[in-house]
Design a protein around this motif. Sequence first.
Motif, short mmCIF file in Angstrom:
data_model
loop_
_atom_site.label_atom_id
_atom_site.label_comp_id
_atom_site.label_asym_id
_atom_site.label_seq_id
_atom_site.Cartn_x
_atom_site.Cartn_y
_atom_site.Cartn_z
N LYS A 1 -40.95 -49.62 66.88
CA LYS A 1 -39.98 -48.52 66.85
C LYS A 1 -38.76 -48.83 67.72
O LYS A 1 -37.62 -48.74 67.27
CB LYS A 1 -40.64 -47.22 67.32
CG LYS A 1 -39.70 -46.04 67.32
CD LYS A 1 -40.37 -44.78 67.76
CE LYS A 1 -39.36 -43.65 67.76
NZ LYS A 1 -39.93 -42.39 68.11
N VAL A 2 -39.00 -49.19 68.95
CA VAL A 2 -37.92 -49.35 69.93
C VAL A 2 -37.12 -50.63 69.71
O VAL A 2 -35.89 -50.61 69.70
CB VAL A 2 -38.48 -49.29 71.37
CG1 VAL A 2 -37.40 -49.59 72.39
CG2 VAL A 2 -39.11 -47.93 71.64
N LEU A 3 -37.81 -51.74 69.53
CA LEU A 3 -37.12 -53.03 69.44
C LEU A 3 -36.64 -53.37 68.03
O LEU A 3 -35.62 -54.03 67.86
CB LEU A 3 -38.03 -54.16 69.92
CG LEU A 3 -38.48 -54.08 71.38
CD1 LEU A 3 -39.43 -55.22 71.69
CD2 LEU A 3 -37.28 -54.10 72.31
N TYR A 4 -37.39 -52.92 67.01
CA TYR A 4 -37.08 -53.31 65.65
C TYR A 4 -36.51 -52.18 64.79
O TYR A 4 -36.16 -52.40 63.64
CB TYR A 4 -38.32 -53.90 64.97
CG TYR A 4 -38.77 -55.18 65.63
CD1 TYR A 4 -38.18 -56.40 65.32
CD2 TYR A 4 -39.79 -55.17 66.58
CE1 TYR A 4 -38.58 -57.57 65.91
CE2 TYR A 4 -40.22 -56.35 67.19
CZ TYR A 4 -39.60 -57.54 66.85
OH TYR A 4 -40.01 -58.71 67.45
N GLY A 5 -36.48 -50.97 65.33
CA GLY A 5 -35.86 -49.87 64.60
C GLY A 5 -36.71 -49.25 63.51
O GLY A 5 -36.19 -48.55 62.64
N PHE A 6 -38.02 -49.47 63.55
CA PHE A 6 -38.90 -48.84 62.57
C PHE A 6 -38.97 -47.33 62.82
O PHE A 6 -38.91 -46.89 63.97
CB PHE A 6 -40.32 -49.41 62.67
CG PHE A 6 -40.54 -50.70 61.96
CD1 PHE A 6 -41.32 -50.76 60.83
CD2 PHE A 6 -39.96 -51.87 62.41
CE1 PHE A 6 -41.55 -51.94 60.17
CE2 PHE A 6 -40.17 -53.07 61.76
CZ PHE A 6 -40.97 -53.12 60.63
N LYS A 7 -39.15 -46.57 61.77
CA LYS A 7 -39.49 -45.16 61.92
C LYS A 7 -40.97 -45.10 62.29
O LYS A 7 -41.71 -46.07 62.11
CB LYS A 7 -39.22 -44.41 60.62
CG LYS A 7 -37.74 -44.39 60.28
CD LYS A 7 -37.51 -43.70 58.96
CE LYS A 7 -36.03 -43.74 58.63
NZ LYS A 7 -35.74 -43.26 57.29
N ASP A 8 -41.40 -43.97 62.83
CA ASP A 8 -42.77 -43.85 63.34
C ASP A 8 -43.83 -44.22 62.31
O ASP A 8 -44.72 -45.03 62.59
CB ASP A 8 -43.02 -42.45 63.88
CG ASP A 8 -42.18 -42.15 65.12
OD1 ASP A 8 -41.73 -43.10 65.78
OD2 ASP A 8 -41.98 -40.96 65.43
#
Length: 161
Positions: free
Chosen positions: A66-73
């Motif tokens: 989520k934080v480093l790669y921008g994935f949604k939860d």
Amino acid sequence: MKIKDIINLLSTAKERVYLAYRIYNSSPEIKAAIKEYKEFEELPVLTVRVKNSVGNYVDITSKELKVLYGFKDLQALLMIGDIKKAQADGNMEELDALLSVLVNGQHVVKDETRRSIDVIKDNIRKNNPGVWNEYQKICEREAQKLKDIETNYEQMIETEL
């Protein structure tokens, strides 16, 4: 909690069907994490250990996705599940493909990328009808796959996590 309680916020039918299918086919661990996420509105931290290209082991967490790669939860939880499944099945091709998604940022489509893709498609349509026809056939096959999944959609969304 049922799958339909999770997917009801998605904007398009295609997104809802695709996510329902992914959740329905996920492991019990991932289903439990999704249920926990929906109940407490906080991303559970799941970890998977993978061997990198130089033979060292690296931990990947749902939080990092989520934080480093921008994935949604939900994407992060499902990605952890996909990586674990590929490892358990010994499917190194699939594992490599999943990890390359992280390295190449393929899960994030930027607006300028979308515009570029539209321009490329338009040029192909105008200048290379043979390639365009093949692309249309691929799109038709993908649409058929979606229809096949949709036949089980109502059953999938009523499934308890």
